[in-house]
Write a protein that holds these residues in place. Structure first.
Motif, short mmCIF file in Angstrom:
data_model
loop_
_atom_site.label_atom_id
_atom_site.label_comp_id
_atom_site.label_asym_id
_atom_site.label_seq_id
_atom_site.Cartn_x
_atom_site.Cartn_y
_atom_site.Cartn_z
N GLY A 155 19.01 -44.64 32.97
CA GLY A 155 19.67 -43.35 32.85
C GLY A 155 19.85 -42.94 31.39
O GLY A 155 19.68 -41.77 31.04
N LEU A 156 20.17 -43.91 30.51
CA LEU A 156 20.35 -43.61 29.09
C LEU A 156 19.03 -43.20 28.43
O LEU A 156 18.99 -42.28 27.62
N VAL A 157 17.95 -43.92 28.77
CA VAL A 157 16.63 -43.56 28.21
C VAL A 157 16.23 -42.17 28.67
O VAL A 157 15.74 -41.34 27.88
N LEU A 158 16.44 -41.89 29.97
CA LEU A 158 16.13 -40.55 30.48
C LEU A 158 16.99 -39.50 29.79
O LEU A 158 16.52 -38.42 29.45
N HIS A 159 18.27 -39.82 29.56
CA HIS A 159 19.18 -38.92 28.85
C HIS A 159 18.61 -38.56 27.47
O HIS A 159 18.60 -37.40 27.06
N THR A 160 18.13 -39.58 26.74
CA THR A 160 17.58 -39.36 25.40
C THR A 160 16.32 -38.49 25.46
O THR A 160 16.15 -37.55 24.68
N VAL A 161 15.44 -38.79 26.40
CA VAL A 161 14.18 -38.03 26.53
C VAL A 161 14.47 -36.57 26.89
O VAL A 161 13.88 -35.64 26.30
#
Length: 845
Positions: free
Chosen positions: A395-401
């Motif tokens: 979820g954090l990686v998707l948030h950054t992207v």
């Protein structure tokens, strides 16, 4: 926990679209040229602090614009008077009022209609409006002419639009790639030029009005004496001499058709060759034929460039300007003449120049600190939640992207504070995952099955997430509204990050967790750390030590207020104005000779600051009395002085901020802080109760005073980035307190007969681990930025690290006692009122 197929399709579409919007940022220029047209967004534009270049804010001189219009009205009015047989001197200009004094009412009635014809109608949205640009009033035998507000605004708007086009042409003439030139507000123009680092050349190019004209020189007048009527004494542009030239314009600069820089074939000195249009060529031929042997002055912006003697008639309409030019000055002058004159002078009220080396360092440090911050948060989540932490990390990686993709879609400019906003956004996005996992753990501990624990856990966490993020977003919206430049970039990345974190937590993470539960047919969710079951601290009575906690907090806050007055804040150039130059050397810099050299320049108070293992120095000088030419000369003196003492000096950054900008930035920055606190007060009051809101604001004031004390004690630059840190602290601190308040509100409904002090202790004990985990996550994301982030973000990162500690401790130790005091005071007040009304005898009807 059920999700409709349509909602699922919408979620998938949003995620795919956001990922595709972020893809251009990882493509090479060749791949971008090949595939870019198939992608929904362009790469995120990098700010000048990340790629080097110059940033200027220019302001149209409204006083000069008014004067120019009044001068035209004066000349036209005198022409009307001459035609009517009246004295031209009857029209006089006094400030912004033109007064015409006539001998009798008959003359007044004769002149009045002609004067009214001088008015031009204003336009609105391209249509002619009813109002005129001048107001004509009469009194006895006087006619008074003044400019109307509508006329001034329209003239200002037209001047800005015309200046935009002329500046664009000037920049194109010198071949600057990818310039950003846009209107800002009613009377300002923003110019960003990547790669152009010569401030003197830039000021010449953009600050010069470039009003050129040709005049005959009056050789009968002593240029060192008093000029008679019809003659003006002008200084030389490239020599110390003076010239007596006729006021009458022989040829206007509007008649120039072209201008080119070159070299004189005989002397090899730089020159500017020019040619007139057909009308100008004819006028030039007539003047040179009639004035052979007489000097002819070429005047630019009130200074004589050159005054050559006419040797013979010039029939072809071509000439040249020579003087003490260097090739660069000749190139700038030719560009100015080709692009035309500005309608009004432009004042450079803010100038910032960043060298390409500093820009590349910023990109590298921003990338490294961003990856390090993200890695630290990912490791922390994995440690805290084991295999379930993997879902939170996805979820954090998707948030950054999605954040990067949204910035690309909006066409936002990414600056170093913007990178700081993304990193901090990641740290705060963790809070939603920590809340969700903490709630699921609680439901599981209460005996709930897997699906029920997910359902109830997400539902209970959802309200807290929304309340916490909304309070932070309020501060960021105000920072965006009142901030400037990179600070607005920080605010927009934070706003986007907060919105996306709510989306990813409530949709993406929820769907993945639900899918894991269903596919594994889990009966119970056990969320453990990688070391096993998460340990919990023993219950602690925070209210029992409230007096000690409040006393310590009050002592630190009072000490901070004292530090605010002495030694005081180290205000940056954003707030006080002035000139700032950053220089680096390959060897350690000796400050003693540099200080002696700078003080010998007689530029007023000089401050030197050493950093970067002694190989970098920051020179600050107060703003010089006078106009922009004085600032340019002072900046050049500083650069020359530094280069003399440090022969291998490389100028990484220069800044010139005028009093207009510094005053506005100070006012808007403090206004944003004040309005942010008021907005948060109203929001918490609406969502909770009045004493929750007052308690939050009281705690916030204590938190802010401590941060101000930290700035004063450490003498960190207090600039726009510092204001961003204060506002972020407000948002983060309130977010922390909302979590505690939300649990108190929930427990108030559950334990209605429990004493309020015991209920506060119970609530804090239930959320204390969440507060600690979130603070550690935010600190982990900030620490790499504070250590390696560079001077642009250090005034943000270190105070924020301090602020996270202050906000967390105040949520645990200070917010509860203040709330208890307010609650008891209100109850005692109600009891006293009830007792007073009971003892008052009832009055008979």
């Amino acid at each position: 926990m059920k999700t409709s197929k349509w909602a699922l399709l919408v979620y998938i579409a949003i995620i795919l679209f956001g990922v595709l919007a972020a893809v251009p940022n990882v493509l090479t220029p060749e791949q971008q040229a090949k595939f870019g047209r198939f992608l929904p967004a362009n790469p995120v534009t990098l700010g000048l602090d990340l790629k080097g270049g110059s940033h200027l804010v220019l302001e149209v001189d409204s006083a000069a614009l008014r004067k120019a219009r009044m001068d035209v009205l004066l000349n036209d009015t005198r022409a009307i008077l001459r035609t009517a047989g009246e004295r031209a001197s009857a029209a006089r200009l006094s400030g912004t009022t033109l007064t015409i004094t006539l001998p009798d009412p008959a003359a007044r009635d004769k002149i009045l209609p002609e004067v009214r014809k001088l008015a031009t109608p204003t336009t609105t949205l391209g249509f002619t409006a009813g109002s005129a640009d001048i107001d004509v009033a009469t009194s006895d035998n006087l006619i008074n002419v003044t400019l109307t507000e509508a006329g001034i605004n329209e003239r200002m708007s037209a001047a800005v639009e015309q200046s935009l086009e002329i500046i664009r042409r000037r920049v194109d003439q010198v071949g600057v790639a990818e310039p950003l030139i846009q209107r800002v507000g009613g009377d300002r123009i923003l110019v960003q030029l990547p790669g152009l680092q010569d401030p003197t050349r830039l000021r010449q190019l953009l600050g010069s009005t470039a009003q050129m004209s040709f005049h005959m020189v009056d050789q009968t007048v002593d240029p060192n004496g008093v000029a008679p009527r019809g003659v003006m004494i002008l200084p030389g542009a490239n020599d110390p001499g003076k010239y007596a030239v006729e006021e009458r314009v022989a040829i206007s600069g509007d008649r120039l058709a072209d201008a080119k820089a070159g070299f004189d074939q005989r002397t090899n000195e730089p020159i500017v060759s020019f040619s007139f249009d057909s009308t100008g060529a004819r006028q030039f031929a007539e003047i040179t034929q009639a004035n052979v042997g007489k000097p002819f002055a070429i005047v630019l912006d009130g200074k004589v460039l050159t005054a050559p003697v006419i040797r013979e008639p010039i029939i072809g309409g071509q000439g040249q300007i020579s003087g003490n030019f260097n090739p660069q000055e000749a190139t700038v002058l030719s560009a100015l003449l080709r692009s035309g004159a500005l309608p009004a002078p432009l004042t450079i009220i803010e100038e910032r120049t960043v060298g390409p080396n500093l820009g590349s360092d910023s990109i590298r440090m921003g990338l490294y600190t961003g990856l390090a911050g993200l890695a630290a948060v990912v490791v922390l989540m994995q440690v805290l939640y084991g295999s379930w932490g993997l879902i939170a990390n996805l979820g954090l990686v998707l948030h950054t992207v999605l954040t990067i993709g949204t910035l690309g879609l909006l066409g936002s400019t990414l600056t170093l504070p913007g990178i700081a906003g993304i990193i901090l956004g990641i740290g705060m996005a963790v809070d939603a995952n920590i809340l969700i996992n903490a709630r699921i753990r609680e439901e599981t501990a209460a005996g709930a099955g897997a699906m029920k624990a997910l359902d109830v856990g997400f539902n209970k966490a959802y309200a807290t997430i929304v309340d916490g993020n909304m309070t932070t977003m309020v501060g960021m919206i105000l920072l965006f509204m009142f901030g400037s430049g990179p600070v607005r970039g920080f605010a927009i990345t934070m706003i986007i990050g907060l919105a996306i974190s709510m989306f990813t937590s409530i949709t993406f993470v929820r769907l993945l967790m639900r899918e894991v539960v269903i596919r594994r047919k889990m009966k119970r969710i056990d969320i453990h750390s990688i070391f096993g079951k998460v340990w919990s601290i023993p219950s602690f009575s925070f209210m029992r030590g409230r007096y000690i906690a409040i006393a310590m907090s009050a002592f630190i806050s009072i000490s901070s207020i004292i530090l605010f007055f002495t030694p005081g804040l180290n205000y940056g150039i954003d707030f006080v104005g002035g000139i700032q130059v950053e220089a680096t050397s390959k060897t350690p810099i000796d400050l003693a000779p540099l200080r002696e050299k700078m003080e010998g320049l007689n530029l007023g108070e000089v401050a030197l600051q050493e950093f970067g293992q002694g190989t970098s120095v920051l020179v600050r000088v107060q703003r010089q009395p006078g106009g922009e030419e004085v600032q340019t000369a002072a900046l050049q003196k500083i650069r020359d002085g530094v280069a003399e003492v440090i022969p291998d000096a490389n100028f990484e950054r220069t800044e010139v901020v005028g009093p207009t900008v510094s005053t506005e930035l100070a006012r808007s920055g403090f206004l944003a802080v004040g309005l942010g606190m008021v907005a948060i007060l109203l929001y918490i009051w609406w969502r909770f109760e009045w004493h929750f809101a007052v308690g939050a604001i009281a705690t916030l004031i204590l938190d802010i005073t401590k941060m101000i004390g930290f700035f004063s004690l450490m003498q960190i630059d207090f600039n726009l980035t510092a204001i961003a840190a204060v506002l972020t602290l407000i948002g983060y601190s309130v977010n922390d307190k909302v979590v505690v308040y939300d649990r108190m509100r929930e427990n108030l409904r559950k334990y209605k007969s429990m004493p309020f002090s015991d209920l506060i202790d119970l609530s804090i004990n239930q959320v204390v681990m969440r507060c600690i985990f979130t603070s550690v996550a935010v600190a982990a994301s900030l620490l790499p930025m504070a250590i390696w982030g560079g001077d642009t973000v250090k005034p943000f990162a270190w105070p924020m690290l301090f602020g996270v500690v202050v906000a967390t401790t105040s949520s645990i130790y200070i917010g509860g006692p203040i709330l208890l005091f307010l609650s008891r005071w209100w109850k005692d007040r109600d009891t006293a009122r009830a007792a007073a009304s009971a003892t008052t005898p009832a009055t008979e009807a």
